[in-house]
Each structure stands twice: as structure tokens, then as C-alpha cells.
Motif scaffolding. Sequence first.
Motif, short mmCIF file in Angstrom:
data_model
loop_
_atom_site.label_atom_id
_atom_site.label_comp_id
_atom_site.label_asym_id
_atom_site.label_seq_id
_atom_site.Cartn_x
_atom_site.Cartn_y
_atom_site.Cartn_z
N ASP A 1 58.21 222.05 21.42
CA ASP A 1 58.59 222.97 22.49
C ASP A 1 59.66 222.37 23.38
OD1 ASP A 1 56.71 225.32 22.21
OD2 ASP A 1 55.24 223.70 22.29
N GLN A 2 59.64 221.06 23.53
CA GLN A 2 60.65 220.37 24.34
C GLN A 2 60.87 218.98 23.76
OE1 GLN A 2 62.75 220.86 26.70
NE2 GLN A 2 62.18 222.80 27.65
N VAL A 3 62.05 218.43 24.06
CA VAL A 3 62.40 217.06 23.66
C VAL A 3 62.84 216.31 24.91
CG1 VAL A 3 63.92 215.59 22.29
CG2 VAL A 3 63.07 217.75 21.33
N VAL A 4 62.25 215.15 25.16
CA VAL A 4 62.61 214.32 26.30
C VAL A 4 63.08 212.96 25.78
CG1 VAL A 4 61.77 213.13 28.37
CG2 VAL A 4 60.99 215.45 27.86
N VAL A 5 64.26 212.54 26.20
CA VAL A 5 64.79 211.22 25.82
C VAL A 5 64.32 210.20 26.85
CG1 VAL A 5 66.85 209.85 25.39
CG2 VAL A 5 66.79 212.26 24.70
N ASN A 6 63.58 209.20 26.40
CA ASN A 6 63.05 208.19 27.31
C ASN A 6 64.06 207.04 27.46
OD1 ASN A 6 61.45 206.63 28.95
ND2 ASN A 6 60.08 205.93 27.31
N ASP A 7 65.14 207.32 28.19
CA ASP A 7 66.13 206.28 28.45
C ASP A 7 65.79 205.48 29.70
OD1 ASP A 7 66.54 208.37 30.14
OD2 ASP A 7 68.66 208.64 29.69
N ASN A 8 64.91 206.05 30.53
CA ASN A 8 64.41 205.35 31.71
C ASN A 8 63.04 205.93 32.02
OD1 ASN A 8 64.04 205.55 34.89
ND2 ASN A 8 65.28 203.73 34.48
#
Length: 410
Positions: A372-379
Motif C-alpha cells: 500500500d505504501q513504500v517508505v525509504v529508510n534513509d534516516n
Amino acid sequence: MRIVCLVKNKQPLGATIKRHEITGDIIVARVIHGGLADRSGLLYAGDKLVEVNGVLVDGLEPEQVIQILARSEGTIVFKLSPVNDRYISSHTMLYVRAMADYWPQQDPAIPCADAGLPFQRGEILQIVDQNDSLWWQARKASDLGRCAGLIPSNHLLKRKQREFWWSQPFMSHSCIKASQRSMRLSAPYEEVVRYQRRPCDRHRLIVLLGPSGVGVNEMRKQLIDLNPSMFKSPVPHTTRQKKTYEENGREYFFVSKEAFESMVYSHGFLEYGEYNGHMYGTSVEAVKAVLDAGMICIIDLEPQCITGVRTHELKPYIIFIKPPSRNCMRYTRKNASIFTDYYVNMKFKEEDFQEIEESAKKMEVQFGQFFDQVVVNDNLESATVQLMSILRCAQDEPQWIPASWICLDS
């Protein structure tokens, strides 16, 4: 006989033609919903073409007529013999989630590649015409202002998937892109509806998933620490012995191996596995207990367990935690440690970053249609803030969910 004038103005005509199977006449095969021909109300499926801009079409191949139309700009004059029985489509709207990628320019079977609608797994499509058993008309829900395009029908796309499956590893059907596993898991299209959670309804289950080392567990813990009265994870089950400082039902539900296996056989777990000779699992009832308490339940899950958690009772909202670039991982994880079945507090190495990237790509290829969603864990901090905003929308704003979930609720 009827004369029809259409002004093209660098836009597609919005109709396809074909040769009639019996008479051999060139006829209008379909009128694309929302296109120029459809808006004019002057062309209908079944109309026989006699002339195009003064050129007789008798004896021409459909491809030759298409070339005449492609070269024509401004006003196009058709002389045609109207079809006797005009079928007026009701254009019943149906929304589906695409479970595979489709590229019309790579599909030799499509009647007109330029009229095709490319789409990717997970995109929501509005089906506006299903009259043709092989080629439906659809447009993307994110761009309803555009005219429709051709997509393979459910039956045709299933057939293409089977052809793709049996053609492996030769990859001869490149118009349809879907992983072998995802084809086994799902139909080509999944009917969806807009769902608005009511205040009296349970919260939707939040599922976080991502490759090991990307920070899924850390983000889950941060969310709970930020608002422990709202967010909670279910208490897992285990077969290991209880330690002196532990309480049954607080850290774990401590059960016998026989009881655990009984729950496995009765499909009582969303996910389970073995670690150091002991079984661990997240039960459906433990998740329901959190939801029934009026809280938002957050779990991290292995991607192969997605289909088991997608039920009308839990209505999961699935968020994929994606790794950032390799350089970003080197910087953000220079002081971090990785935990595995064999090592504890081991520093990240270059091969770990490569494994995270490759694992993430495989997850997206095999299961991306369910995200449903994509979150990039860059921080970690900023990604958690973004996640908080997403969770609010997941609970309070309309979302696309499988239509079967609503039917089962009813």
C-alpha cells in the motif's frame, strides 16, 4: 451511407478497426471510451468504412487504412455505412488492482499498440468497458481525466501468464511481467473498492516488511515508544521455557510444543518459525486482542506470509520499508550492528549492504502488488515521522481494499 467529419488535432482518433470475419469489410472494431470518436458520438463499433479522406478502403488491408489515418491531420472525413444495431455500452465502472506489469508496445497480439494502456503491479485501474472478451478498456484511477486504453481481459491476461510460465526460462512473452511466485499467488486483476473506516470499526492492522538490516524492527519499536497508548505489537507465542522475570502473556505466551503444533495445524498463526531449537509465532488471536482493545496493531512480517494476513477481519495496510542508496547505508549504519542466527553485534560489511539491496529488489518483484505504501529508510527519525503520517491516513482516509473484504463483512 453517412458522412462523418472529425477534427484530429494531434490526438489519437480513439477507435480501432478490423476486417469483418465473414464479409471481409473494414469495420470499426471498438470506440475507445473518452477518446475523440467517443466524444463526437458519430462513430460506433460495427460501422463499415467505405472511404477515408476520399480514399476507397475496399481492397485495402486494415494496416493500410491505419497508415492513412496516422498520416492524416486536421479534419478526417469518413464515408461509412452505419451499423444497423448500435450497441450502447452502459460503461459500468469497475476498479481493479493490477497484479502484474503490462507493456502494450511489447505485445504483438494487441489490436493497436498505440491504443494500449501500460500499467504496473499495484496500480489501480478503472475498467470502463468489458464488452470485448479479450480486450477491455480501462484508465488509471490516478488519471481519470484521460481517455481509456486497451488492456488484456482477465481471461486473456491469465492465458498470457500461463504462456509466460511455460516459456521460462526463454522469456518469449515479454509484454507480461510477473514473478513465478506472484502468478501462483494471485489472479491478474483484483477487484477493489474505496474503504472508509468508521469510528466504530476496528483499526486496520499495520504490516511492516522489508529485508533484514533495513530497520523494520527499529521503526516498529520507535512508533510504539512515541505513542504506547495507541500503538502496540501482539504478544508472540513460544515453546521455550519461561524465565524467572517473565510473565505469561506479557513477554510471550508460553505453550507446549504440542499446543503450538495444534495452532499451526488449525492456521492459528500469521507467521511462525524456529530459533535456537524453540518455536516462535504471531497468532491471529493475539493480533485481534490488540485491535479489540481499540489500539493500532503493528507487526513486522516475512513477505511470504502476506497472503495469509490479507483477510477481511484484519484489513491489513502493508508498508514496505525500502533501503536507501548504498552510500547512504554506509553512512547511516557505520555504528550499527546486525543480528543474525549466528552472530550478535556484528558490524555491517559491504556484502551485507549488497544482500539488503538484492533482497529488497526480490521482495518488490515478487510482492510489490500488495504494497500500500513504500517508505525509504534513509534516516530512522525522518522515516518514522513519515510512517506516522502514513498510519494516520491508513486509518482515517479512504483507501483501496479488495472488494471481497467488504462482501464478507456484509
